[in-house]
Every structure is written in C-alpha cells, then in structure tokens.
Design a protein around this motif. Structure first.
Motif, mmCIF file in Angstrom:
data_model
loop_
_atom_site.group_PDB
_atom_site.id
_atom_site.type_symbol
_atom_site.label_atom_id
_atom_site.label_comp_id
_atom_site.label_asym_id
_atom_site.label_seq_id
_atom_site.Cartn_x
_atom_site.Cartn_y
_atom_site.Cartn_z
ATOM 1 N N MET A 25 0.836 -1.198 0.000
ATOM 2 C CA MET A 25 0.000 0.000 0.000
ATOM 3 C C MET A 25 0.875 1.253 0.000
ATOM 4 S SD MET A 25 -3.357 0.682 2.363
ATOM 5 C CE MET A 25 -2.462 0.556 3.910
ATOM 6 N N GLU A 26 1.948 1.212 0.764
ATOM 7 C CA GLU A 26 2.887 2.331 0.802
ATOM 8 C C GLU A 26 3.475 2.612 -0.578
ATOM 9 O OE1 GLU A 26 5.983 5.103 1.866
ATOM 10 O OE2 GLU A 26 4.086 4.550 2.833
ATOM 11 N N SER A 27 3.840 1.551 -1.304
ATOM 12 C CA SER A 27 4.494 1.727 -2.607
ATOM 13 C C SER A 27 3.505 2.047 -3.725
ATOM 14 C CB SER A 27 5.283 0.464 -2.971
ATOM 15 O OG SER A 27 4.413 -0.638 -3.185
ATOM 16 N N GLN A 28 2.215 1.725 -3.532
ATOM 17 C CA GLN A 28 1.221 1.917 -4.583
ATOM 18 C C GLN A 28 0.543 3.275 -4.538
ATOM 19 O OE1 GLN A 28 -1.628 -1.280 -4.453
ATOM 20 N NE2 GLN A 28 -0.144 -2.850 -5.017
ATOM 21 N N LEU A 29 0.607 3.945 -3.397
ATOM 22 C CA LEU A 29 -0.128 5.198 -3.230
ATOM 23 C C LEU A 29 0.796 6.408 -3.223
ATOM 24 C CD1 LEU A 29 -2.607 4.227 -0.350
ATOM 25 C CD2 LEU A 29 -3.133 4.423 -2.788
ATOM 26 N N LYS A 30 0.259 7.515 -3.711
ATOM 27 C CA LYS A 30 0.895 8.809 -3.516
ATOM 28 C C LYS A 30 0.277 9.463 -2.274
ATOM 29 C CE LYS A 30 2.361 10.063 -8.195
ATOM 30 N NZ LYS A 30 2.245 11.085 -9.268
ATOM 31 N N PRO A 31 0.940 10.457 -1.699
ATOM 32 C CA PRO A 31 0.396 11.101 -0.502
ATOM 33 C C PRO A 31 -1.010 11.670 -0.671
ATOM 34 C CG PRO A 31 2.693 11.684 -0.751
ATOM 35 C CD PRO A 31 2.294 10.944 -2.008
ATOM 36 N N ASP A 32 -1.417 12.002 -1.910
ATOM 37 C CA ASP A 32 -2.768 12.524 -2.124
ATOM 38 C C ASP A 32 -3.810 11.411 -2.236
ATOM 39 O OD1 ASP A 32 -2.203 11.445 -4.598
ATOM 40 O OD2 ASP A 32 -2.629 13.272 -5.741
ATOM 41 N N GLY A 33 -3.370 10.139 -2.164
ATOM 42 C CA GLY A 33 -4.300 9.008 -2.232
ATOM 43 C C GLY A 33 -4.460 8.428 -3.628
ATOM 44 N N SER A 34 -3.814 8.998 -4.624
ATOM 45 C CA SER A 34 -3.929 8.478 -5.987
ATOM 46 C C SER A 34 -3.090 7.213 -6.154
ATOM 47 C CB SER A 34 -3.508 9.529 -7.010
ATOM 48 O OG SER A 34 -2.143 9.881 -6.834
ATOM 49 N N GLN A 35 -3.419 6.438 -7.180
ATOM 50 C CA GLN A 35 -2.773 5.149 -7.440
ATOM 51 C C GLN A 35 -2.086 5.200 -8.815
ATOM 52 O OE1 GLN A 35 -5.460 1.740 -6.690
ATOM 53 N NE2 GLN A 35 -6.869 3.199 -5.740
ATOM 54 N N PRO A 36 -0.843 5.630 -8.875
ATOM 55 C CA PRO A 36 -0.192 5.866 -10.173
ATOM 56 C C PRO A 36 -0.095 4.635 -11.067
ATOM 57 C CG PRO A 36 1.395 6.002 -8.357
ATOM 58 C CD PRO A 36 0.037 6.001 -7.747
ATOM 59 N N PHE A 37 0.121 3.439 -10.493
ATOM 60 C CA PHE A 37 0.244 2.248 -11.335
ATOM 61 C C PHE A 37 -1.068 1.926 -12.038
ATOM 62 C CE2 PHE A 37 3.536 1.260 -8.007
ATOM 63 C CZ PHE A 37 4.632 1.438 -8.833
ATOM 64 N N GLU A 38 -2.190 2.164 -11.371
ATOM 65 C CA GLU A 38 -3.495 1.874 -11.967
ATOM 66 C C GLU A 38 -3.911 2.971 -12.941
ATOM 67 O OE1 GLU A 38 -4.138 -1.097 -11.255
ATOM 68 O OE2 GLU A 38 -2.834 -1.193 -9.502
ATOM 69 N N LEU A 39 -3.495 4.195 -12.675
ATOM 70 C CA LEU A 39 -3.867 5.315 -13.534
ATOM 71 C C LEU A 39 -3.176 5.259 -14.892
ATOM 72 C CD1 LEU A 39 -3.895 8.205 -10.912
ATOM 73 C CD2 LEU A 39 -5.869 7.179 -12.050
ATOM 74 N N LEU A 40 -2.138 4.446 -15.006
ATOM 75 C CA LEU A 40 -1.448 4.281 -16.284
ATOM 76 C C LEU A 40 -2.178 3.350 -17.241
ATOM 77 C CD1 LEU A 40 2.263 3.923 -15.057
ATOM 78 C CD2 LEU A 40 1.260 5.871 -16.277
ATOM 79 N N ARG A 41 -3.170 2.611 -16.728
ATOM 80 C CA ARG A 41 -3.839 1.598 -17.529
ATOM 81 C C ARG A 41 -4.877 2.211 -18.463
ATOM 82 N NH1 ARG A 41 -3.231 -3.507 -15.280
ATOM 83 N NH2 ARG A 41 -3.973 -4.212 -17.320
ATOM 84 N N THR A 42 -5.250 1.447 -19.495
ATOM 85 C CA THR A 42 -6.242 1.953 -20.457
ATOM 86 C C THR A 42 -7.665 1.899 -19.885
ATOM 87 O OG1 THR A 42 -6.504 -0.237 -21.464
ATOM 88 C CG2 THR A 42 -4.843 1.232 -22.415
ATOM 89 N N LYS A 43 -7.834 1.166 -18.788
ATOM 90 C CA LYS A 43 -9.119 1.151 -18.072
ATOM 91 C C LYS A 43 -8.848 1.625 -16.644
ATOM 92 C CE LYS A 43 -10.143 -3.206 -19.014
ATOM 93 N NZ LYS A 43 -10.888 -4.470 -19.185
ATOM 94 N N SER A 44 -8.358 2.847 -16.559
ATOM 95 C CA SER A 44 -7.825 3.364 -15.292
ATOM 96 C C SER A 44 -8.875 3.408 -14.184
ATOM 97 C CB SER A 44 -7.221 4.747 -15.500
ATOM 98 O OG SER A 44 -8.181 5.646 -16.042
ATOM 99 N N TRP A 45 -10.093 3.842 -14.517
ATOM 100 C CA TRP A 45 -11.132 3.900 -13.483
ATOM 101 C C TRP A 45 -11.388 2.507 -12.909
ATOM 102 C CZ3 TRP A 45 -13.690 7.130 -10.413
ATOM 103 C CH2 TRP A 45 -14.821 6.648 -9.748
#
Length: 407
Positions: free
Chosen positions: A285-305
């Motif tokens: 969880m620490e490595s997957q989240l940014k301090p604002d709560g966003s998930q950069p690894f998932e946001l890179l996907r073509t079905k990000s939502w």
C-alpha cells in the motif's frame, strides 16, 4: 453452535419456477457464522431484519432465492474437465487460460508470438472454459449458501456442496491446486504469475463452505478436505515460480496476491503466513499510493477507473480479512497520506461530478466495486455520507441482493 433459546417464526418468500409463494417457517437462529470475508455479525443482523419484515432485506432475499432456485432447476455443475483443450502437462485437472489482453501479431503469418493490447479483451480468451466456470462456482456456491443461511432449507446447502465438491474435491473432476498454466501467451509461454488474478474471488467459496458447515451433504470431513486443498494451493502460491513472480507485482496483481495469501492461510489455519502477508501488504500500500491518495500504477492503464476501483476494493477486502487476526488496517499509514481512506477520498470528487475523469478509460465506467467500498467505508469510518453517495451513484446496484444481504 445453535442457540436453543432463540427461536423465531417468520414469513419467508420462496420463489419457484412459476411464482413466488409465501410460506411460514420456524427457524432456529444460530450464533453468527465465522465467515472469513463476509461479516458474520452483519449476516445475523440482516436475518433479524428479515424476521422483522424489513422491506429492503425481504426484497433482497426474494431476489436471492429466485437466483438460488434457478440454480437448483438448472442443476449444472462445473469442472476443469469441461474444457476441450489439454494443458501442456497432459492433465486436464490443471487449470488453464490465456492472457485476456493478448492478440495475434498481424505482421506474422502464424500470429506468433502474441502482442499485448492493454484493456482490449481477446474474445478467444473464453475458448478455454476454466476461467468462466470457476466464476460460476464462486457465484453459485455463495448464492446457495446464503439462501441456506437465511432459510435453513437444506436443498440450497446440498447443491452448494455439490458445486464445491465437483470443482475442488471429487477425484474425477477436481482442479489440481495450482495455476501453472494460467494466462499463458501463445508463442511466449504456457503460463504466468499474472494468471493468479483469476482466483482472487475464490474466497467466496470459502465463505460458502463455512455457511453450510455440517449440513447433511457437507460433513466435517468435507470441510477438512477443502481446507487441505486451499493449504496445498497456498503452498503452491508461496513456492512456485509463478507464485513468486506474482508476489513481486507492484500493481493490483500484488494486492490480490496478498488478498489470496491472507484468505487461504486464514482458512487453512496457517496464522504465521497470515501475519507475514499482512505486513507485506502494508508495504504494498505504501508503494502503490501517492500522498494525495492516488494510485499511479493503476492510472497508467487503459481502463484506469476500473483498475483504481478494483485495487481499492482489494485493500478493503484485505482490511476485512485482517480483522480475523484482530488487526485493523482501516487507518494504517506508513507515510503521510498513504492509507486506504485517503485513496477512497481521492475518487470521491469524481463520484460527485466535481471533477471529470481525465485518465484513459476505454470502456464505460461501472460502479459495482465502488458501491461495495462506499457501503463498507460508511461503517468503518462512521460516515453516512459514503452510504448516501453509494445510493446516489447507482441505486439498482446498491439494492442488489448480495450487497443488501452481506453489507
């Protein structure tokens, strides 16, 4: 254990092929079930609400029983032996699938090796039946087990037992406890760690088995045998090359690897594995989240939502699982802002239409997992606004039978 002091009579609405019939039953209300993911206290409370003729819960039960009765009428079981293909091992008892986002290379005469088109599901993925059929076992077993829990009608437990035994226990039809050939890529490999994502919802079978424990067709010996299957599968996940590869995944695949390790170790009575993986998950969880709560690894996907919500749902599942070990992850935070509540709050403005989703999303947005997350968050964070938001997003999903009866 049954509490003989609590006996209630109430009206259940049972569905049949032609119509719904009202039938009065005397039901002995037992202690809350010790399910692994579903909260047994919630089930017990919903049972009491049904007894009290709560409109929403009774309506949900009607819908559930209609589905359960349909499963009984169809009387269809599922098995890895149903697929036409034979895995590379030569043993059809081995689970098999291909990578869903991999397609023939149009520049090659034979299309090999396949190339990836992220988020675009190749329809030939369904040519191998194992992935669809295990989903049907999970759905059917839980639907029937819940129908049994709320009605105490053994016919539901009996067929739930048959579904589970056919896939996991019967020697002629059972799946071997491995995923050596999950999500293979034609021309590249016969299986990958990525395939383990296809068993992320098997916890539903575990909860179903717990709900039908010691009914006439699900004995203590059956339960022990299922625990053995999951213990063997857990060992495979921990020791195999595919399992070790998936354990290294940085995105939702890593999350659902942890979810499965924790669920299966809880069920198979391996607490040291449970506690270790909970610690691993904290770091994920620490490595997957940014301090604002966003998930950069998932946001890179073509079905990000879809992947943001899927991964967040994995967080919530793990938090529920951890409660079995008296560990609370609901406010777990290693560094500033990196916790699951903040990850949920990051998507809330998009749910309220205060922000427009600016990330790639090649298919229509859906809210099935979102509503489950919001309903649970309303309880865990004592904030009814999450519940109100869930209702406003999609009332049909919010009122669906499984959500109403298990939340």
């Amino acid at each position: 254990m049954v509490n003989p002091k609590i006996i209630v009579s109430f009206l259940f609405i049972f569905s049949s092929v032609s119509s719904l019939q009202a039938q009065k039953n005397t039901v002995i209300v037992s202690d809350f079930p010790k399910t692994v993911v579903i909260d047994g206290h919630v089930l017990q409370n919903n049972q009491e609400l049904i007894v009290a003729n709560d409109t929403d819960k009774v309506t949900a039960l009607k819908a559930l029983l209609k589905k359960a009765d349909k499963l009984l009428d169809e009387a269809k079981t599922f098995s890895v032996m149903d697929k036409k293909q034979v895995p590379p091992s030569g043993d059809k008892h081995d689970y098999m699938s291909t990578g869903p986002y991999w397609w023939p290379d149009p520049s090659k005469p034979d299309g090999l090796p396949y190339i990836k088109k992220d988020g675009q599901r190749n329809p030939t993925y369904y040519d191998i039946s194992d992935s669809e059929e295990i989903d049907k076992v999970e759905d059917g077993a839980l639907t029937l087990a819940l129908a049994y829990y709320f009605t105490k009608e053994n016919k539901y437990a009996k067929f739930a037992s048959k579904l589970i035994k056919t896939w996991f226990l019967d020697s002629e039809t059972r799946q071997n406890p491995n995923l050596n050939f999950g999500q293979g890529i034609p021309g590249l490999n016969t299986g990958r760690g990525t395939g383990l994502i296809e068993t992320r919802d098997v916890f539903r079978v575990i909860d179903a088995a717990i709900l039908i424990k010691e009914t006439p067709k699900w004995s203590k010996e059956d339960h022990i045998a299922l625990k053995k299957w999951f213990s063997d599968y857990l060992t495979w996940m921990l020791e195999s090359s595919n399992g070790k590869d998936e354990a290294k995944s940085k995105n939702n695949h890593g999350t659902f690897y942890s979810e499965q390790i924790i669920a299966f170790s809880l069920f198979s009575d391996r607490p040291e594995v449970t506690l270790n993986e909970i610690e691993v998950f904290k770091n994920r969880m620490e490595s997957q989240l940014k301090p604002d709560g966003s998930q950069p690894f998932e946001l890179l996907r073509t079905k990000s939502w879809g992947y943001v919500n899927m991964n967040l749902y994995g967080y919530f599942l793990i938090a529920k699982l951890a409660e079995n070990s008296n560990i609370s992850l609901w406010n777990q935070q290693i560094s500033e802002g990196k916790n699951m509540k903040n990850a949920l709050d990051w998507i809330v403005p998009y749910l309220k239409n205060e922000k427009k989703w600016e990330y790639e999303q090649i298919q229509k947005i859906s809210y099935g997992e979102t509503i489950k997350i919001l309903k649970l968050a309303a309880k865990k964070y004592s904030n009814p606004e999450y519940e109100n938001l869930a209702k406003s997003i999609d009332l049909k999903i919010y009122n669906s039978d499984i959500i109403q009866l298990t939340n």
